[in-house]
Structure formats: structure tokens, C-alpha cells
Design a protein around this motif. Structure first.
Motif, PDB file in Angstrom:
ATOM      1  N   LEU A  60      -5.038   8.890  -4.038  1.00 42.02           N
ATOM      2  CA  LEU A  60      -5.645   7.625  -4.442  1.00 42.02           C
ATOM      3  C   LEU A  60      -4.599   6.593  -4.859  1.00 42.02           C
ATOM      4  CD1 LEU A  60      -8.778   8.877  -6.438  1.00 42.02           C
ATOM      5  CD2 LEU A  60      -8.638   8.078  -4.073  1.00 42.02           C
ATOM      6  N   ARG A  61      -3.418   7.043  -5.260  1.00 43.40           N
ATOM      7  CA  ARG A  61      -2.367   6.084  -5.604  1.00 43.40           C
ATOM      8  C   ARG A  61      -1.907   5.321  -4.363  1.00 43.40           C
ATOM      9  NH1 ARG A  61       1.506   9.533  -9.798  1.00 43.40           N
ATOM     10  NH2 ARG A  61      -0.140  10.056 -11.305  1.00 43.40           N
ATOM     11  N   LEU A  62      -1.848   6.013  -3.239  1.00 40.69           N
ATOM     12  CA  LEU A  62      -1.481   5.333  -1.995  1.00 40.69           C
ATOM     13  C   LEU A  62      -2.593   4.391  -1.546  1.00 40.69           C
ATOM     14  CD1 LEU A  62       0.244   8.200   0.030  1.00 40.69           C
ATOM     15  CD2 LEU A  62       1.309   6.374  -1.294  1.00 40.69           C
ATOM     16  N   VAL A  63      -3.841   4.787  -1.769  1.00 39.44           N
ATOM     17  CA  VAL A  63      -4.961   3.885  -1.474  1.00 39.44           C
ATOM     18  C   VAL A  63      -4.850   2.629  -2.327  1.00 39.44           C
ATOM     19  CG1 VAL A  63      -7.464   3.612  -1.557  1.00 39.44           C
ATOM     20  CG2 VAL A  63      -6.475   5.770  -0.758  1.00 39.44           C
ATOM     21  N   GLY A  64      -4.478   2.804  -3.598  1.00 41.49           N
ATOM     22  CA  GLY A  64      -4.282   1.650  -4.476  1.00 41.49           C
ATOM     23  C   GLY A  64      -3.160   0.746  -3.995  1.00 41.49           C
ATOM     24  N   ALA A  65      -2.075   1.354  -3.483  1.00 41.70           N
ATOM     25  CA  ALA A  65      -0.963   0.560  -2.956  1.00 41.70           C
ATOM     26  C   ALA A  65      -1.407  -0.276  -1.764  1.00 41.70           C
ATOM     27  CB  ALA A  65       0.195   1.481  -2.552  1.00 41.70           C
ATOM     28  N   ILE A  66      -2.266   0.301  -0.920  1.00 40.62           N
ATOM     29  CA  ILE A  66      -2.792  -0.449   0.226  1.00 40.62           C
ATOM     30  C   ILE A  66      -3.648  -1.616  -0.241  1.00 40.62           C
ATOM     31  CG2 ILE A  66      -4.419  -0.308   2.159  1.00 40.62           C
ATOM     32  CD1 ILE A  66      -3.354   2.454   2.744  1.00 40.62           C
ATOM     33  N   ALA A  67      -4.469  -1.386  -1.270  1.00 38.17           N
ATOM     34  CA  ALA A  67      -5.321  -2.457  -1.796  1.00 38.17           C
ATOM     35  C   ALA A  67      -4.476  -3.600  -2.365  1.00 38.17           C
ATOM     36  CB  ALA A  67      -6.259  -1.893  -2.866  1.00 38.17           C
ATOM     37  N   VAL A  68      -3.423  -3.257  -3.107  1.00 33.75           N
ATOM     38  CA  VAL A  68      -2.540  -4.293  -3.671  1.00 33.75           C
ATOM     39  C   VAL A  68      -1.836  -5.042  -2.543  1.00 33.75           C
ATOM     40  CG1 VAL A  68      -0.472  -4.684  -5.062  1.00 33.75           C
ATOM     41  CG2 VAL A  68      -2.226  -3.086  -5.858  1.00 33.75           C
ATOM     42  N   GLY A  69      -1.379  -4.312  -1.523  1.00 34.77           N
ATOM     43  CA  GLY A  69      -0.725  -4.963  -0.399  1.00 34.77           C
ATOM     44  C   GLY A  69      -1.644  -5.921   0.329  1.00 34.77           C
ATOM     45  N   PHE A  70      -2.907  -5.528   0.492  1.00 33.71           N
ATOM     46  CA  PHE A  70      -3.851  -6.418   1.182  1.00 33.71           C
ATOM     47  C   PHE A  70      -4.142  -7.663   0.338  1.00 33.71           C
ATOM     48  CE2 PHE A  70      -8.118  -7.774   2.549  1.00 33.71           C
ATOM     49  CZ  PHE A  70      -7.847  -7.985   3.900  1.00 33.71           C
ATOM     50  N   LEU A  71      -4.164  -7.501  -0.984  1.00 41.23           N
ATOM     51  CA  LEU A  71      -4.291  -8.673  -1.857  1.00 41.23           C
ATOM     52  C   LEU A  71      -3.115  -9.619  -1.621  1.00 41.23           C
ATOM     53  CD1 LEU A  71      -5.549 -10.260  -4.208  1.00 41.23           C
ATOM     54  CD2 LEU A  71      -4.286  -8.762  -5.779  1.00 41.23           C
ATOM     55  N   GLY A  72      -1.927  -9.048  -1.455  1.00 41.65           N
ATOM     56  CA  GLY A  72      -0.767  -9.879  -1.159  1.00 41.65           C
ATOM     57  C   GLY A  72      -0.908 -10.602   0.169  1.00 41.65           C
ATOM     58  N   VAL A  73      -1.460  -9.924   1.179  1.00 38.01           N
ATOM     59  CA  VAL A  73      -1.702 -10.562   2.476  1.00 38.01           C
ATOM     60  C   VAL A  73      -2.630 -11.762   2.309  1.00 38.01           C
ATOM     61  CG1 VAL A  73      -2.761 -10.263   4.750  1.00 38.01           C
ATOM     62  CG2 VAL A  73      -1.290  -8.475   3.813  1.00 38.01           C
ATOM     63  N   ALA A  74      -3.700 -11.584   1.542  1.00 39.31           N
ATOM     64  CA  ALA A  74      -4.659 -12.672   1.322  1.00 39.31           C
ATOM     65  C   ALA A  74      -4.007 -13.846   0.592  1.00 39.31           C
ATOM     66  CB  ALA A  74      -5.853 -12.149   0.532  1.00 39.31           C
ATOM     67  N   LEU A  75      -3.105 -13.561  -0.352  1.00 42.34           N
ATOM     68  CA  LEU A  75      -2.430 -14.640  -1.080  1.00 42.34           C
ATOM     69  C   LEU A  75      -1.475 -15.410  -0.175  1.00 42.34           C
ATOM     70  CD1 LEU A  75      -1.643 -12.932  -4.513  1.00 42.34           C
ATOM     71  CD2 LEU A  75      -3.230 -14.822  -4.097  1.00 42.34           C
ATOM     72  N   VAL A  76      -0.803 -14.693   0.729  1.00 40.29           N
ATOM     73  CA  VAL A  76       0.130 -15.368   1.632  1.00 40.29           C
ATOM     74  C   VAL A  76      -0.619 -16.216   2.655  1.00 40.29           C
ATOM     75  CG1 VAL A  76       1.885 -15.032   3.419  1.00 40.29           C
ATOM     76  CG2 VAL A  76       1.933 -13.628   1.353  1.00 40.29           C
ATOM     77  N   LEU A  77      -1.662 -15.650   3.247  1.00 37.15           N
ATOM     78  CA  LEU A  77      -2.336 -16.320   4.362  1.00 37.15           C
ATOM     79  C   LEU A  77      -3.468 -17.237   3.912  1.00 37.15           C
ATOM     80  CD1 LEU A  77      -2.503 -13.345   6.894  1.00 37.15           C
ATOM     81  CD2 LEU A  77      -0.856 -15.211   6.809  1.00 37.15           C
ATOM     82  N   GLN A  78      -4.127 -16.891   2.780  1.00 39.19           N
ATOM     83  CA  GLN A  78      -5.254 -17.687   2.256  1.00 39.19           C
ATOM     84  C   GLN A  78      -6.267 -17.990   3.365  1.00 39.19           C
ATOM     85  OE1 GLN A  78      -3.916 -21.095  -0.001  1.00 39.19           O
ATOM     86  NE2 GLN A  78      -2.507 -19.874  -1.225  1.00 39.19           N
ATOM     87  N   PRO A  79      -6.922 -16.966   3.899  1.00 42.76           N
ATOM     88  CA  PRO A  79      -7.845 -17.162   5.026  1.00 42.76           C
ATOM     89  C   PRO A  79      -9.099 -17.930   4.622  1.00 42.76           C
ATOM     90  CG  PRO A  79      -8.024 -14.935   4.172  1.00 42.76           C
ATOM     91  CD  PRO A  79      -6.863 -15.560   3.447  1.00 42.76           C
ATOM     92  N   THR A  80      -9.656 -18.633   5.581  1.00 40.58           N
ATOM     93  CA  THR A  80     -10.917 -19.346   5.403  1.00 40.58           C
ATOM     94  C   THR A  80     -11.836 -19.009   6.572  1.00 40.58           C
ATOM     95  OG1 THR A  80     -10.067 -21.303   6.563  1.00 40.58           O
ATOM     96  CG2 THR A  80      -9.813 -21.246   4.162  1.00 40.58           C
ATOM     97  N   LEU A  81     -13.132 -19.135   6.350  1.00 41.54           N
ATOM     98  CA  LEU A  81     -14.105 -18.816   7.398  1.00 41.54           C
ATOM     99  C   LEU A  81     -15.297 -19.752   7.266  1.00 41.54           C
ATOM    100  CD1 LEU A  81     -14.660 -16.760   9.708  1.00 41.54           C
ATOM    101  CD2 LEU A  81     -16.001 -15.451   8.064  1.00 41.54           C
ATOM    102  N   ALA A  82     -15.523 -20.586   8.296  1.00 44.29           N
ATOM    103  CA  ALA A  82     -16.661 -21.487   8.309  1.00 44.29           C
ATOM    104  C   ALA A  82     -17.907 -20.749   8.771  1.00 44.29           C
ATOM    105  CB  ALA A  82     -16.377 -22.686   9.221  1.00 44.29           C
TER     106      ALA A  82
END
Length: 234
Positions: A60-82
């Protein structure tokens, strides 16, 4: 193991095809974010397997690392969806799921003893054959004749193919020999590389949110690698 090669080829080509569609119908940041959800889906697949198979366990620690990494992806890209982009967004989610399925199959091929060169070769064959079928769809042919395509376009295409092949070989080796969740976490580093290239080559703005996101991606990747090394040593 032809069945595994066929499954990997079909899932991989469909994932790429859906992603290319999303790139044309969604903001680029949104399309890339949905594609990088493949790492999240890998974690979901492994958690589901662990829930149904008592012998299977997930760190589960590795799962947590993936979740934190994906949060970082969202912060870098800041996706939007109409609202009118929901259909393309759903296809983007499907692309990420299929990509995760392909990575799982790459791991299975590695465990079966298939060398990465053979895995990449048959994936290229599947991509060529399935890609050629698109020509049968009305309106999907290339409107430019071969003499009209400039020479620099051929060089760019060759460069894309060369780098993609090298990346496929390295990715295949990593998933075949490494830990799937660690590889899924390190995969986010592609966003960091693109972030740096954007600043150096294209004068992209240096936003605080993007810097924070890139830092989260790097830290989550480092943590996943060190934690996995410590667990293996223990």
C-alpha cells in the motif's frame, strides 16, 4: 506465447489509438493526464486481484506513492474538461485502462521468458497491421501524396520512431524485470521531462503549481524506488 503477444498488441494499439483521438478532441493537458492514469489503473488492478486472491498482496505504500505522483501530474498539467468533451474524456479513461492492461501483459511476457526485443517486435507488427486497417475507414486516408511530404517531416517521423522504439525496449525490460508499482510511479517522470523541455525549448512559464507538482512526482518516484530496494533487501 503468441496469445500473450496478441493480447498485448491489441490492448496497446487500442490504447494509443484512443489517446491520439483524445489529443485531437481534448486540451492536450487533459489528454495527457488521462493517459497517465494508466499508473493508477495498474494499482487498481493489483488491489482487485489482491481482494479476490488471498495469496496476492499489494504494498500500500507503493500505491500511496502512485497517488502522490498522480497529484503531481495534475498540478503540472492542470487539466480541464468542458461539458461537450465528456465523450472524448471517457475514451481517454478507456485509453488509460487499456494502457495499464498492456503493461500488465508486458510483465506477464517477461515472466514467461520472452526477451524485450521480441516483445517490441511483435508489438510493432501488430501496430502496423491494425494501423493499416484505418485506411479502410472512409475519409481516414492521407490527403498528401508522398512527393508532397517535405523531407524534414520524414526526419521528424524517423526521430519519433527511433526514440519510441528505444523507450519501448527500456519500458519492456523494466516491467519484465522490475516491480510493477515502482515502474508505474517512475513513469510519471515523463511529465517532469516534458516540463523541463517546455521551459528550456519553448519558453513555457515557470509556475509555482507546476514546480510543486514536478517535485511531488520526483519525490514519489524516489520514495517508491528506495522503499522497494529496502523491502527487497529485508
Amino acid at each position: 506465447v503468441p496469445r500473450l503477444h496478441a493480447q498485448r498488441g491489441v490492448s496497446g494499439v487500442l490504447a494509443l489509438s484512443l489517446w491520439f483521438y483524445c489529443i485531437g478532441h481534448l486540451p492536450l493537458a487533459t489528454a495527457v493526464t488521462l493517459n497517465y492514469m494508466s499508473s493508477v489503473w495498474i494499482a487498481v488492478f493489483l488491489l482487485l486481484r489482491a481482494a479476490f486472491q488471498r495469496s496476492a498482496r499489494v504494498d500500500l505504500r507503493l500505491v500511496g506513492a502512485i497517488a502522490v505522483g498522480f497529484l503531481g501530474v495534475a498540478l503540472v498539467l492542470q487539466p480541464t474538461l468542458a461539458q461537450d468533451q465528456l465523450f472524448a474524456g471517457m475514451l481517454g479513461v478507456g485509453s488509460g485502462m487499456l494502457a495499464a492492461t498492456a503493461y500488465v501483459q508486458v510483465t506477464a511476457l517477461g515472466r514467461a521468458g520472452e526477451p524485450e526485443v521480441r516483445v517490441v517486435f511483435w508489438f510493432s507488427v501488430m501496430g502496423t497491421l491494425l494501423g493499416a486497417l484505418i485506411w479502410l475507414i472512409p475519409g481516414q486516408g492521407n490527403p498528401s501524396s508522398l512527393p508532397d511530404i517535405p523531407w524534414h517531416a520524414w526526419l521528424e517521423l524517423f526521430g519519433v520512431g527511433a526514440f519510441a522504439t528505444i523507450a519501448q525496449l527500456l519500458m519492456t525490460r523494466a516491467y519484465a524485470r522490475g516491480t510493477m508499482l515502482v515502474n508505474a510511479s517512475l513513469q510519471y517522470l515523463g511529465i517532469v521531462h516534458a516540463f523541463v523541455f517546455g521551459i528550456v525549448l519553448f519558453d513555457d512559464p515557470l509556475l509555482a503549481s507546476a514546480v510543486t507538482g514536478a517535485a511531488l512526482i520526483v519525490l514519489s518516484g524516489l520514495y517508491a524506488t528506495r522503499h522497494n530496494s529496502s523491502a527487497a533487501a529485508g
